[in-house]
Design an enzyme around this catalytic site. Sequence first.
Site, PDB file in Angstrom:
ATOM      1  N   ASP A  52       0.730  -0.866  -0.112  1.00 24.30           N
ATOM      2  CA  ASP A  52       0.054   0.124  -0.003  1.00 24.30           C
ATOM      3  C   ASP A  52       0.854   1.432  -0.137  1.00 24.30           C
ATOM      4  OD1 ASP A  52       0.870  -0.014   2.458  1.00 24.30           O
ATOM      5  OD2 ASP A  52      -1.403   0.058   3.546  1.00 24.30           O
ATOM      6  N   ASP A  91      -1.543  -6.135  -0.355  1.00 22.84           N
ATOM      7  CA  ASP A  91      -1.687  -5.632   0.479  1.00 22.84           C
ATOM      8  C   ASP A  91      -2.819  -5.317   0.886  1.00 22.84           C
ATOM      9  OD1 ASP A  91       0.362  -4.963   2.906  1.00 22.84           O
ATOM     10  OD2 ASP A  91       1.223  -3.220   2.211  1.00 22.84           O
ATOM     11  N   LYS A 121      -1.439  -9.172   2.937  1.00 22.39           N
ATOM     12  CA  LYS A 121      -0.661  -9.167   4.820  1.00 22.39           C
ATOM     13  C   LYS A 121      -1.300  -8.164   4.817  1.00 22.39           C
ATOM     14  CE  LYS A 121       3.173  -5.816   4.072  1.00 22.39           C
ATOM     15  NZ  LYS A 121       2.371  -4.923   4.614  1.00 22.39           N
ATOM     16  N   GLU A 123      -2.184  -5.501   8.416  1.00 26.05           N
ATOM     17  CA  GLU A 123      -1.091  -5.037   9.696  1.00 26.05           C
ATOM     18  C   GLU A 123      -1.408  -5.101  10.679  1.00 26.05           C
ATOM     19  OE1 GLU A 123      -0.483  -0.535   8.583  1.00 26.05           O
ATOM     20  OE2 GLU A 123       1.391  -1.161   7.441  1.00 26.05           O
ATOM     21  N   GLU A 190       8.827  -4.369  10.398  1.00 27.33           N
ATOM     22  CA  GLU A 190       9.192  -2.950  10.067  1.00 27.33           C
ATOM     23  C   GLU A 190      10.147  -2.327  11.365  1.00 27.33           C
ATOM     24  OE1 GLU A 190       6.198  -0.841   7.335  1.00 27.33           O
ATOM     25  OE2 GLU A 190       7.570   1.448   7.858  1.00 27.33           O
TER      26      GLU A 190
HETATM   27  O1  KIV Z   1       3.893  -1.393   1.644  1.00 27.55           O
HETATM   28  C1  KIV Z   1       4.603  -1.225   2.017  1.00 27.55           C
HETATM   29  O2  KIV Z   1       5.734  -1.101   0.744  1.00 27.55           O
HETATM   30  C2  KIV Z   1       4.941  -2.142   3.018  1.00 27.55           C
HETATM   31  C3  KIV Z   1       7.002  -2.235   3.212  1.00 27.55           C
HETATM   32  C4  KIV Z   1       7.314  -1.554   3.782  1.00 27.55           C
HETATM   33  C5  KIV Z   1       6.859  -3.466   3.948  1.00 27.55           C
HETATM   34  O3  KIV Z   1       4.139  -2.414   3.844  1.00 27.55           O
END
Ligand code: KIV
Length: 272
Positions: A52, A91, A121, A123, A190
């Site tokens: 994202d 994401d 993915k 968070e 992160e």
């Molecule tokens: O969105 C993204 O680029 C991420 C990375 C920083 C792992 O989630």
Amino acid sequence: MSSHSSHIKKVTTHQLREMKGRGEKISMLTAYDFSMAKILDAAGVDVLLVGDSASNVMAGHETTLPITLDQMIYHASSVVRAVERALIIVDMPFGSYQGNSSEALRSAIRIMKESGAHAIKLEGGLEVKESIIRILSAGVPVMGHLGLIPQSIYKFGTYAVRAQDKQEADKLVEDAIMLEQIGCFGLVLEKIPAELGKTVAEAVSIPVIGIGAGPYLDGQVLVSHDMLGISTEFNPRFLRRYAELNTVISDAVRHYIRDVKAKDFPTIQESY
Ligand code: KIV
């Protein structure tokens, strides 16, 4: 057969786990469009993340919050059309999974169905446990993301290193173990202290990929536009630049402008 993953035809979540098992580090980069994804995949990167962070590097927003589910699906399907080997993870954008687990499942299914990607993915830890369980129950592979979680930037108030105090570090380790127990296939950490990254990577048997989380993890991820030097404003300590494409592109464009103005381009040979 080589014990190195370069022989793999298509990278899977199972192969990532095997790579952790044999101590082979996993390479992961972000991708948001067809042309770049094709280059990164052909170069042999193991995992492509349709992050994202597209909200920042592709759309110019200050945070990752504005990007929508439709926009993520558009980026992801462009990447999917380019890739032959890498595992593609997408994401889930802010607002597409935090409400309740049914909404989370609906969003995850849209990503998988409409983009053709291999995994998602999202968070957070305990706060999103129910959503993750629901998504996993539909057979969708899930990667967790702990430490600095940019979708919560307005709660943190800063992009500083996370989990420097014991309480936050303990919660992060508990969350990582919980994410493995409920069935996540991997984890991104992160911007946390390197020693904490080591503790987590040793505490779980799923692959742990780091960005600003030190050298002891099972793999590393960077935002492609940052590591290639396309975007130049973002310069955290963890970022290593492998190219200065900003300069390369800008020199090429200046050269082109000079040639057009000088009536040097196109020549008769470049015409029909
Ligand atoms: O969105 C993204 O680029 C991420 C990375 C920083 C792992 O989630």
